[in-house]
Design a protein around this motif. Structure first.
Motif, short mmCIF file in Angstrom:
data_model
loop_
_atom_site.label_atom_id
_atom_site.label_comp_id
_atom_site.label_asym_id
_atom_site.label_seq_id
_atom_site.Cartn_x
_atom_site.Cartn_y
_atom_site.Cartn_z
N PHE A 173 0.84 -1.20 0.00
CA PHE A 173 0.00 0.00 0.00
C PHE A 173 0.88 1.25 0.00
CE2 PHE A 173 -2.50 -3.34 1.99
CZ PHE A 173 -3.69 -3.27 1.28
N GLU A 174 0.32 2.32 -0.56
CA GLU A 174 1.04 3.58 -0.63
C GLU A 174 0.06 4.73 -0.46
OE1 GLU A 174 3.57 6.23 -3.89
OE2 GLU A 174 2.98 4.18 -4.35
N ALA A 175 0.40 5.68 0.43
CA ALA A 175 -0.47 6.83 0.67
C ALA A 175 -0.32 7.83 -0.48
CB ALA A 175 -0.11 7.49 1.99
N TYR A 176 -1.45 8.29 -0.98
CA TYR A 176 -1.43 9.27 -2.06
C TYR A 176 -1.08 10.63 -1.48
CZ TYR A 176 -2.76 11.45 -6.47
OH TYR A 176 -2.75 12.13 -7.65
N ASP A 177 -0.35 11.44 -2.25
CA ASP A 177 0.13 12.73 -1.79
C ASP A 177 -1.02 13.62 -1.29
OD1 ASP A 177 0.92 15.79 -2.76
OD2 ASP A 177 2.57 14.67 -1.83
N ARG A 178 -0.86 14.13 -0.06
CA ARG A 178 -1.93 14.88 0.59
C ARG A 178 -2.29 16.15 -0.16
NH1 ARG A 178 -1.89 18.90 4.42
NH2 ARG A 178 0.36 18.75 4.63
N SER A 179 -1.28 16.88 -0.63
CA SER A 179 -1.55 18.16 -1.30
C SER A 179 -2.31 17.94 -2.61
CB SER A 179 -0.23 18.89 -1.57
OG SER A 179 0.64 18.10 -2.37
N ASN A 180 -1.99 16.85 -3.30
CA ASN A 180 -2.70 16.56 -4.56
C ASN A 180 -4.16 16.22 -4.31
OD1 ASN A 180 -0.39 16.98 -5.99
ND2 ASN A 180 0.14 14.83 -6.23
N ILE A 181 -4.43 15.45 -3.23
CA ILE A 181 -5.81 15.12 -2.88
C ILE A 181 -6.59 16.38 -2.55
CG2 ILE A 181 -7.23 14.06 -1.07
CD1 ILE A 181 -6.35 12.08 -3.07
N ASP A 182 -5.99 17.27 -1.75
CA ASP A 182 -6.67 18.51 -1.37
C ASP A 182 -6.97 19.36 -2.60
OD1 ASP A 182 -6.57 17.75 1.23
OD2 ASP A 182 -4.84 18.98 1.76
N ALA A 183 -6.04 19.39 -3.55
CA ALA A 183 -6.23 20.18 -4.76
C ALA A 183 -7.37 19.62 -5.60
CB ALA A 183 -4.94 20.20 -5.58
N ILE A 184 -7.44 18.30 -5.71
CA ILE A 184 -8.52 17.66 -6.48
C ILE A 184 -9.87 17.94 -5.83
CG2 ILE A 184 -9.50 15.44 -7.18
CD1 ILE A 184 -6.64 14.41 -7.48
N MET A 185 -9.92 17.80 -4.49
CA MET A 185 -11.19 18.01 -3.79
C MET A 185 -11.65 19.46 -3.90
SD MET A 185 -10.93 15.64 -0.38
CE MET A 185 -12.65 15.90 -0.05
N LYS A 186 -10.69 20.40 -3.83
CA LYS A 186 -11.04 21.82 -3.93
C LYS A 186 -11.53 22.15 -5.33
CE LYS A 186 -9.18 26.45 -3.15
NZ LYS A 186 -8.00 27.25 -2.73
N GLU A 187 -10.84 21.61 -6.34
CA GLU A 187 -11.19 21.90 -7.73
C GLU A 187 -12.57 21.39 -8.09
OE1 GLU A 187 -9.60 20.86 -12.26
OE2 GLU A 187 -8.38 20.32 -10.51
N HIS A 188 -12.93 20.22 -7.56
CA HIS A 188 -14.22 19.62 -7.93
C HIS A 188 -15.27 19.76 -6.83
CE1 HIS A 188 -12.82 17.71 -11.66
NE2 HIS A 188 -11.66 17.67 -11.04
N ASP A 189 -14.95 20.57 -5.82
CA ASP A 189 -15.93 20.91 -4.78
C ASP A 189 -16.53 19.68 -4.11
OD1 ASP A 189 -17.31 22.69 -3.19
OD2 ASP A 189 -19.04 22.74 -4.51
N PHE A 190 -15.66 18.74 -3.72
CA PHE A 190 -16.14 17.57 -2.99
C PHE A 190 -16.54 17.96 -1.57
CE2 PHE A 190 -13.50 15.12 -6.08
CZ PHE A 190 -14.52 14.35 -6.58
N GLN A 191 -17.41 17.14 -0.98
CA GLN A 191 -17.83 17.40 0.38
C GLN A 191 -16.67 17.24 1.34
OE1 GLN A 191 -21.36 15.28 1.59
NE2 GLN A 191 -22.05 15.09 -0.53
N ARG A 192 -16.61 18.10 2.35
CA ARG A 192 -15.54 18.03 3.34
C ARG A 192 -15.99 17.27 4.59
NH1 ARG A 192 -10.33 20.05 1.92
NH2 ARG A 192 -10.69 21.31 0.07
N THR A 193 -17.22 16.90 4.63
CA THR A 193 -17.74 16.23 5.83
C THR A 193 -17.83 14.73 5.64
OG1 THR A 193 -19.99 16.62 5.06
CG2 THR A 193 -19.05 18.24 6.57
#
Length: 335
Positions: A59-79
């Motif tokens: 297993f490998e953890a995906y880069d945190r900053s990239n995940i945050d950028a994807i979520m912000k760009e596509h307006d995913f739920q934060r809850t």
């Protein structure tokens, strides 16, 4: 120099294989519904769990900053992601196999209750979950995250292995099995003709392979029959010629006499013809053996091709029905 290149190629190949087998885990921002966790605590939880994910084999953890950028760009739920479509979309965009959702809450003074869930990107559903009560100190958070990750990935690995075994078991139910000249599919017996009709209707690759084997066998048996005929005819010619030679008079056998020379020429001609028949027949006979063997192997391989590429629950099971016609009772097989 060659040895260095070979070793380097082997190492690169091994690393690529390892990379292909490693499954990425996208770790989302910590969910804090009561807004009581500090930024430091959230960061510690997320970072510590990412470290533990990277320690877990395969297993490998995906880069945190990239995940945050994807979520912000596509307006995913934060809850917390609740939509299966969102889970699949995020997983596809991040190239992750799993998504790790973390939720934290203050359980008592100096303690946090942390709940984690791993979502399968392919299905969008929860795979496993685990929780842990941990101290809010730095060492307490690290220790708690380590314990939480061990429980979580032990469950994930066990679940994955169980699912793999179950998928293999289900796949086996729809495989074709060959025992000598008889075939079995889902408990139903098939003779050679039934099997050929079955793969012709359901797996063109297996059918082509089987027919190639049939061609090899036909050619092999033709060589066998013709070769055997040539060998027998040649042997008979040699035996008859020897018999005729031994029954001739001395004058005809004497190579110095006219009759002897004539007979000697006939003798040599018949013996040569018989020898050619034996040699050609023997060669064809010997050639027939590998041809037949290859044909049998290809027919057997058609079963493995069907099981690997075409075996599927979508193929309807065989049904055998008793039918009546002008010629009497019979059995009809339906696909």
């Amino acid at each position: 120099m060659k040895r260095i290149i070979i070793i380097f190629s082997f190492v690169v190949s091994a690393l690529c294989t390892f990379a292909l087998d490693t499954k990425k885990v996208a770790i989302l921002e910590v969910v804090d519904k009561e807004n009581k966790l500090s930024y430091h605590q959230k960061l510690m939880l997320r970072s510590s769990l990412a470290e533990e994910v990277n320690k877990a084999a395969g297993f490998e953890a995906y880069d945190r900053s990239n995940i945050d950028a994807i979520m912000k760009e596509h307006d995913f739920q934060r809850t917390g992601l609740v939509s299966q479509d969102q889970v699949r979309l995020l997983g596809e965009m991040a190239g992750a196999a799993y998504i790790l959702v973390i939720e934290g809450a203050v359980s008592s003074i100096g303690n946090l209750f942390v709940s984690t869930t791993i979502l399968d990107v392919e299905t969008g559903q929860m795979t496993v979950s685990a929780s842990e009560n941990m101290e809010t100190t730095e060492s307490g958070l690290r220790k708690g995250c380590s314990s939480l990750a061990r429980k979580l990935f032990a469950k994930l690995i066990a679940t994955t292995e169980t699912l793999a075994k179950e998928e293999e078991r289900i796949a086996q139910e729809y495989n074709v099995f060959r025992d000598k000249k008889e075939y079995t599919y889902m408990g139903h017996k098939m003779n050679k003709k039934d099997y050929v009709n079955f793969i012709k209707a359901n797996c063109s690759e297996a059918y082509k392979q089987y027919m190639k084997g049939t061609t090899f066998k036909k050619v092999g048996w033709a060589f066998f029959g013709i070769g055997l005929s040539f060998a027998v005819a040649g042997s008979a010619e040699v035996a008859i010629t020897e018999l005729r030679w031994s029954s001739r008079s001395y004058d005809m056998m004497n190579p110095d006499s006219p009759e002897g020379k004539k007979f000697r020429n006939q003798y040599n001609s018949y013996m040569r013809l018989g020898s050619i028949g034996i040699v050609v027949g023997g060669a064809m006979f010997v050639t027939s053996i590998p041809l037949i063997s290859v044909g049998v192997a290809k027919q057997k391989k058609s079963v493995s091709i069907y099981n690997e590429r075409c075996s599927s629950p979508s193929i309807p099971p065989l049904s055998f029905n008793l039918t009546a016609g002008q010629n009497g009772l019979g059995i009809a097989m339906q696909f």
